[in-house]
Design an enzyme around this catalytic site. Structure first.
Site, short mmCIF file in Angstrom:
data_model
loop_
_atom_site.label_atom_id
_atom_site.label_comp_id
_atom_site.label_asym_id
_atom_site.label_seq_id
_atom_site.Cartn_x
_atom_site.Cartn_y
_atom_site.Cartn_z
N TYR A 1 0.75 -1.25 0.20
CA TYR A 1 0.09 0.12 0.02
C TYR A 1 0.88 1.24 0.00
O TYR A 1 0.21 2.35 -0.07
CB TYR A 1 -0.86 -0.17 1.15
CG TYR A 1 -0.18 -0.16 2.55
CD1 TYR A 1 0.35 0.97 3.02
CD2 TYR A 1 0.11 -1.55 3.09
CE1 TYR A 1 0.96 0.83 4.43
CE2 TYR A 1 0.67 -1.47 4.30
CZ TYR A 1 1.40 -0.29 4.93
OH TYR A 1 2.24 -0.53 6.13
N GLY A 2 2.08 1.13 -0.12
CA GLY A 2 3.03 2.32 0.10
C GLY A 2 4.22 2.60 -1.04
O GLY A 2 3.72 2.54 -1.93
N THR A 3 5.36 2.75 -0.46
CA THR A 3 6.27 2.99 -1.44
C THR A 3 6.77 1.64 -2.22
O THR A 3 7.68 1.89 -3.21
CB THR A 3 7.52 3.23 -0.61
OG1 THR A 3 8.12 2.24 0.32
CG2 THR A 3 7.36 4.45 0.58
N LEU A 4 6.26 0.64 -2.17
CA LEU A 4 6.69 -0.62 -3.04
C LEU A 4 5.72 -0.65 -4.12
O LEU A 4 5.85 -1.42 -5.19
CB LEU A 4 6.51 -1.74 -2.37
CG LEU A 4 7.73 -2.04 -0.88
CD1 LEU A 4 7.43 -3.22 -0.25
CD2 LEU A 4 8.89 -2.38 -2.00
N GLU B 1 11.24 -4.61 5.25
CA GLU B 1 10.17 -3.82 6.26
C GLU B 1 10.75 -4.01 7.60
O GLU B 1 9.57 -3.53 8.59
CB GLU B 1 8.94 -4.53 6.10
CG GLU B 1 8.32 -4.38 4.63
CD GLU B 1 7.82 -3.11 3.99
OE1 GLU B 1 8.05 -2.01 4.81
OE2 GLU B 1 7.34 -3.14 3.08
#
Length: 156
Positions: free
Chosen positions: A7-10, A82
């Protein structure tokens, strides 16, 4: 292969997507887009403006993201990337599919047809209490209108 929801920087177009497509880390195959069935707070926090999904089910928004099938090597890479289990914890969460490109076994086809998949998600239950007071987002974009640009690891 395991399913992972990011849901983020990936996500595609985000600063750390390069790690998802680097086969030296393992294999990650884009399957589709979805959002969490339950609501969660998605906050941007810390001095590096990192997106965190706080493990507080029922609070916040249905968080949008991408679904990937990953091999064991990529799953191990993601755990290390992570900071699991200290910074984030990898847990199974229910994800509602909104767009599906994935091809796979009968189980995946059934799950996609039903609209709900169980995916590993990196969220956190180990956060400073003041993060609960930060603005909640339903989607993350490092250059979004929130004005909190993500600081790349190599720039820290």
């Amino acid at each position: 292969m395991a399913r992972v929801f990011v849901y983020g920087t990936l996500k595609k177009g985000q600063p750390n997507y390069k790690y998802m497509i680097n086969t030296a880390n393992g294999l990650a195959k884009f399957q589709g887009r979805g959002h969490t069935v339950e609501k969660y707070p998605l906050v941007i926090a810390g001095k590096y403006n990192i997106p965190f999904m706080l493990n507080i089910p029922g609070t916040g928004h249905h968080v949008a993201g991408e679904i990937y099938s990953v091999d064991d090597q990529m799953l191990q890479f993601l755990d290390e990337f992570e900071g699991c289990p200290d910074m984030y914890q990898r847990t199974l969460k229910r994800i509602e599919v909104v767009e599906w490109e994935g091809k796979g076994g009968k189980g995946e086809a059934w799950a996609a047809a039903e609209g709900i998949l169980e995916c590993f998600v990196y969220s956190t239950a180990t956060y400073p209490p003041e993060w609960v007071s930060l603005p909640y987002h339903d989607s993350y974009d490092s250059s979004g209108k929130h004005g909190l640009s993500y600081v790349l690891r190599e720039s820290r």
